[in-house]
Design a protein around this motif. Structure first.
Motif, PDB file in Angstrom:
ATOM      1  N   ASP A  51      44.475  34.415  46.394  1.00 20.95           N
ATOM      2  CA  ASP A  51      44.577  34.016  44.996  1.00 20.95           C
ATOM      3  C   ASP A  51      44.328  35.231  44.091  1.00 20.95           C
ATOM      4  OD1 ASP A  51      44.260  32.885  42.435  1.00 20.95           O
ATOM      5  OD2 ASP A  51      43.299  31.079  43.234  1.00 20.95           O
ATOM      6  N   PRO A  52      45.257  35.579  43.223  1.00 24.14           N
ATOM      7  CA  PRO A  52      45.041  36.741  42.342  1.00 24.14           C
ATOM      8  C   PRO A  52      43.885  36.567  41.372  1.00 24.14           C
ATOM      9  CG  PRO A  52      47.037  35.539  41.714  1.00 24.14           C
ATOM     10  CD  PRO A  52      46.595  34.975  43.025  1.00 24.14           C
ATOM     11  N   ARG A  53      43.376  35.332  41.243  1.00 19.51           N
ATOM     12  CA  ARG A  53      42.232  35.110  40.357  1.00 19.51           C
ATOM     13  C   ARG A  53      40.924  35.679  40.917  1.00 19.51           C
ATOM     14  NH1 ARG A  53      43.658  28.842  39.121  1.00 19.51           N
ATOM     15  NH2 ARG A  53      44.102  29.001  41.354  1.00 19.51           N
ATOM     16  N   TRP A  54      40.955  36.195  42.160  1.00 16.73           N
ATOM     17  CA  TRP A  54      39.794  36.896  42.693  1.00 16.73           C
ATOM     18  C   TRP A  54      39.644  38.296  42.087  1.00 16.73           C
ATOM     19  CZ3 TRP A  54      36.478  33.901  44.912  1.00 16.73           C
ATOM     20  CH2 TRP A  54      36.865  32.847  45.754  1.00 16.73           C
ATOM     21  N   PRO A  58      37.539  43.245  34.166  1.00 23.71           N
ATOM     22  CA  PRO A  58      36.826  44.444  33.696  1.00 23.71           C
ATOM     23  C   PRO A  58      35.848  44.178  32.569  1.00 23.71           C
ATOM     24  CG  PRO A  58      39.105  44.468  32.950  1.00 23.71           C
ATOM     25  CD  PRO A  58      38.991  43.352  33.943  1.00 23.71           C
ATOM     26  N   GLU A  59      36.008  43.056  31.861  1.00 21.89           N
ATOM     27  CA  GLU A  59      35.074  42.725  30.787  1.00 21.89           C
ATOM     28  C   GLU A  59      33.801  42.063  31.311  1.00 21.89           C
ATOM     29  OE1 GLU A  59      35.645  43.818  27.817  1.00 21.89           O
ATOM     30  OE2 GLU A  59      37.543  44.604  28.545  1.00 21.89           O
ATOM     31  N   ILE A  60      33.824  41.645  32.580  1.00 22.39           N
ATOM     32  CA  ILE A  60      32.704  40.903  33.149  1.00 22.39           C
ATOM     33  C   ILE A  60      32.020  41.681  34.263  1.00 22.39           C
ATOM     34  CG2 ILE A  60      32.058  38.790  34.388  1.00 22.39           C
ATOM     35  CD1 ILE A  60      34.463  37.439  33.017  1.00 22.39           C
ATOM     36  N   ASP A  61      32.815  42.287  35.115  1.00 21.88           N
ATOM     37  CA  ASP A  61      32.259  42.980  36.274  1.00 21.88           C
ATOM     38  C   ASP A  61      32.406  44.484  36.110  1.00 21.88           C
ATOM     39  OD1 ASP A  61      32.382  44.183  39.147  1.00 21.88           O
ATOM     40  OD2 ASP A  61      31.522  42.190  39.401  1.00 21.88           O
ATOM     41  N   PRO A  62      31.316  45.244  36.224  1.00 25.45           N
ATOM     42  CA  PRO A  62      31.403  46.686  35.967  1.00 25.45           C
ATOM     43  C   PRO A  62      32.266  47.435  36.968  1.00 25.45           C
ATOM     44  CG  PRO A  62      29.225  46.097  36.805  1.00 25.45           C
ATOM     45  CD  PRO A  62      29.926  44.806  36.501  1.00 25.45           C
ATOM     46  N   LEU A  63      32.339  46.959  38.209  1.00 24.76           N
ATOM     47  CA  LEU A  63      33.230  47.616  39.162  1.00 24.76           C
ATOM     48  C   LEU A  63      34.685  47.380  38.774  1.00 24.76           C
ATOM     49  CD1 LEU A  63      33.558  49.262  41.768  1.00 24.76           C
ATOM     50  CD2 LEU A  63      33.623  47.067  43.013  1.00 24.76           C
ATOM     51  N   GLY A  64      34.969  46.184  38.272  1.00 27.19           N
ATOM     52  CA  GLY A  64      36.332  45.866  37.851  1.00 27.19           C
ATOM     53  C   GLY A  64      36.827  46.725  36.714  1.00 27.19           C
ATOM     54  N   GLN A  77      42.433  44.749  45.611  1.00 27.92           N
ATOM     55  CA  GLN A  77      41.621  44.248  44.505  1.00 27.92           C
ATOM     56  C   GLN A  77      41.159  42.817  44.776  1.00 27.92           C
ATOM     57  OE1 GLN A  77      42.901  44.848  40.440  1.00 27.92           O
ATOM     58  NE2 GLN A  77      44.254  46.537  41.031  1.00 27.92           N
ATOM     59  N   ILE A  78      42.053  42.003  45.299  1.00 29.49           N
ATOM     60  CA  ILE A  78      41.719  40.611  45.615  1.00 29.49           C
ATOM     61  C   ILE A  78      40.639  40.557  46.694  1.00 29.49           C
ATOM     62  CG2 ILE A  78      42.610  38.510  46.705  1.00 29.49           C
ATOM     63  CD1 ILE A  78      45.291  39.109  45.274  1.00 29.49           C
ATOM     64  N   GLU A  79      40.801  41.350  47.742  1.00 30.51           N
ATOM     65  CA  GLU A  79      39.834  41.342  48.844  1.00 30.51           C
ATOM     66  C   GLU A  79      38.444  41.750  48.367  1.00 30.51           C
ATOM     67  OE1 GLU A  79      39.293  43.228  53.347  1.00 30.51           O
ATOM     68  OE2 GLU A  79      40.778  44.071  51.959  1.00 30.51           O
ATOM     69  N   ARG A  82      36.981  38.998  46.026  1.00 29.08           N
ATOM     70  CA  ARG A  82      36.512  37.812  46.753  1.00 29.08           C
ATOM     71  C   ARG A  82      35.142  38.092  47.389  1.00 29.08           C
ATOM     72  NH1 ARG A  82      40.410  37.540  49.956  1.00 29.08           N
ATOM     73  NH2 ARG A  82      39.486  37.988  51.992  1.00 29.08           N
ATOM     74  N   TRP A  83      34.990  39.271  47.971  1.00 32.27           N
ATOM     75  CA  TRP A  83      33.709  39.640  48.579  1.00 32.27           C
ATOM     76  C   TRP A  83      32.621  39.719  47.511  1.00 32.27           C
ATOM     77  CZ3 TRP A  83      29.439  42.554  48.901  1.00 32.27           C
ATOM     78  CH2 TRP A  83      28.811  42.726  50.136  1.00 32.27           C
ATOM     79  N   ARG A  84      32.959  40.337  46.386  1.00 35.01           N
ATOM     80  CA  ARG A  84      31.983  40.529  45.301  1.00 35.01           C
ATOM     81  C   ARG A  84      31.498  39.182  44.756  1.00 35.01           C
ATOM     82  NH1 ARG A  84      28.020  42.668  42.297  1.00 35.01           N
ATOM     83  NH2 ARG A  84      28.491  42.980  40.094  1.00 35.01           N
ATOM     84  N   VAL A  85      32.413  38.261  44.485  1.00 35.88           N
ATOM     85  CA  VAL A  85      32.036  36.948  43.961  1.00 35.88           C
ATOM     86  C   VAL A  85      31.190  36.192  44.981  1.00 35.88           C
ATOM     87  CG1 VAL A  85      32.911  34.687  43.251  1.00 35.88           C
ATOM     88  CG2 VAL A  85      33.986  36.774  42.383  1.00 35.88           C
ATOM     89  N   ALA A  86      31.617  36.216  46.253  1.00 36.47           N
ATOM     90  CA  ALA A  86      30.853  35.518  47.296  1.00 36.47           C
ATOM     91  C   ALA A  86      29.445  36.088  47.417  1.00 36.47           C
ATOM     92  CB  ALA A  86      31.581  35.621  48.634  1.00 36.47           C
ATOM     93  N   ASN A  87      29.296  37.401  47.290  1.00 33.02           N
ATOM     94  CA  ASN A  87      27.966  37.991  47.454  1.00 33.02           C
ATOM     95  C   ASN A  87      27.058  37.666  46.267  1.00 33.02           C
ATOM     96  OD1 ASN A  87      26.492  39.798  49.423  1.00 33.02           O
ATOM     97  ND2 ASN A  87      26.033  40.828  47.479  1.00 33.02           N
ATOM     98  N   VAL A  88      27.613  37.645  45.046  1.00 32.63           N
ATOM     99  CA  VAL A  88      26.806  37.240  43.897  1.00 32.63           C
ATOM    100  C   VAL A  88      26.309  35.808  44.082  1.00 32.63           C
ATOM    101  CG1 VAL A  88      26.861  36.731  41.422  1.00 32.63           C
ATOM    102  CG2 VAL A  88      27.870  38.856  42.267  1.00 32.63           C
ATOM    103  N   VAL A  89      27.161  34.932  44.590  1.00 34.09           N
ATOM    104  CA  VAL A  89      26.769  33.550  44.850  1.00 34.09           C
ATOM    105  C   VAL A  89      25.664  33.501  45.911  1.00 34.09           C
ATOM    106  CG1 VAL A  89      27.571  31.330  45.764  1.00 34.09           C
ATOM    107  CG2 VAL A  89      28.992  32.603  44.154  1.00 34.09           C
ATOM    108  N   LYS A  90      25.816  34.300  46.963  1.00 34.28           N
ATOM    109  CA  LYS A  90      24.815  34.329  48.037  1.00 34.28           C
ATOM    110  C   LYS A  90      23.475  34.858  47.523  1.00 34.28           C
ATOM    111  CE  LYS A  90      23.589  34.185  52.484  1.00 34.28           C
ATOM    112  NZ  LYS A  90      23.632  32.981  53.338  1.00 34.28           N
ATOM    113  N   VAL A  91      23.514  35.888  46.694  1.00 37.29           N
ATOM    114  CA  VAL A  91      22.281  36.406  46.099  1.00 37.29           C
ATOM    115  C   VAL A  91      21.641  35.338  45.219  1.00 37.29           C
ATOM    116  CG1 VAL A  91      21.307  38.112  44.515  1.00 37.29           C
ATOM    117  CG2 VAL A  91      22.987  38.814  46.198  1.00 37.29           C
TER     118      VAL A  91
END
Length: 338
Positions: A51-54, A58-64, A77-79, A82-91
């Protein structure tokens, strides 16, 4: 002393007790269950790894926001996203376990009739639901993320327990964890259709209940800090910026394994977390509401303000709770104006 005598001796007054009763009633009548209120198996919530929505906003995530990330092929970028969002959720779910440890230590010391007991038990129940909800989302995203950075993971069992014996510092620390996550999720919600639906649904539920939790922290600190002497308030004035910066770093900075896995250059990682001007504006924006609270409590004297500034988390305070951040990209002056 009878329970009725305890109520008459309540040092915080009727307003505080009534506010906590209102928050508790909200937990009874407006609550969510992760397996009743989310239809995980519905086609609408199916996780699409491509999903390209992963892609990181750039306005929300500093790496983006980095040139390095934006120059990557879309699939990469998608990969990474997806990892970044999943890890924030896990944290986030790991932080909830620390919060529960601290609150449990705190409530077990409370006297009968204490107004905080019932509310704190409701909050811990909701946090248990959030842990289940977040872990279910991580499982379905299908990325084996570690969550917390190694040092914080090792210390987390002791942090929660220790916090139960310094309850004002504990609640300041709770805000230090809740505010960055809440701010990040609200920013993603405002992005609307740029989120995978399952992520959107879990964040909607979490934000709705975190509003109560953050309200409790504000009410608690208003009541308890007012009873402290000058030395206690001085400690809290320094604890605010130190806790905010430390916990924002632990929660919003990914572990080094993330950089290694995706070949993120060292200088890119360092600039994104948190050395570039844009990333520091994002970091500072996490605490607009907290700065307002500290101002209202009289906990930002000149020395404390210097600490906020040295830690790069100073800035304007919110005019009201949850005011949308409007300062990340201030409008540029027109040629005529210059």
């Amino acid at each position: 002393m009878t329970l009725s005598d305890t109520r008459r001796a309540d040092p915080f007054g009727a307003h505080y007790r009534d506010m906590l009763a209102t928050l508790s009633d909200g937990s009874v009548h407006r609550n969510f269950d992760p397996y009743l209120d989310i239809d995980w198996d519905s086609p609408e919530l199916a996780i699409d790894p491509d999903d390209p929505r992963w892609v990181l906003d750039p306005e929300i995530d500093p790496l983006g926001a980095t040139d390095w990330y934006r120059a990557l092929p879309l699939d990469r970028q998608i990969e990474i996203g997806r990892w970044r969002v999943a890890n924030v959720v896990k944290v986030g779910l790991a932080f909830e376990t620390v919060l529960i440890r601290g609150l449990m230590q705190y409530v077990l010391k409370l006297p009968n009739g204490a107004p905080e007991f019932r509310y704190c038990m409701h909050e811990m129940t909701e946090e248990c639901n959030h842990i289940q909800m977040f872990q279910e989302l991580v499982n379905r995203i299908g990325v084996d993320v570690p969550g917390m950075r190694p040092a914080f993971r090792a210390l987390s069992p002791f942090i929660g327990v220790a916090g139960g014996y310094a309850h004002v510092i504990l609640v300041i620390g709770i805000l230090g964890g809740e505010e960055p996550i809440d701010h990040y999720q609200k920013a993603m919600i405002r992005a609307g259709d740029r989120l995978p639906p399952a992520v959107l649904r879990t964040m909607q539920i979490h934000i709705a209940e975190e509003a109560r939790h953050i309200s409790f922290a504000h009410e608690f600190l208003n009541a308890h800090i007012a009873k402290l002497g000058p030395s206690g308030k001085a400690v809290c004035a320094l604890a605010f910026p130190l806790a905010m910066r430390w916990l924002a770093g632990e929660i919003m900075t990914p572990p080094q394994s993330f950089a290694t896995r995706f070949g993120i250059p060292r200088e890119v990682f360092r600039e994104a977390f948190w050395r570039a001007p844009h990333s520091r504006r994002i970091l500072s924006s996490y605490f607009d509401d907290v700065r307002k609270l500290a101002d209202d409590l009289g906990l930002r004297p000149p020395l404390a303000r210097k600490v906020w500034k040295l830690l790069h988390i100073d800035g304007d305070s919110s005019r009201y709770r949850s005011e949308p951040p409007r300062r990340l990209n201030p409008p540029t002056a027109s040629p005529a104006a210059s």
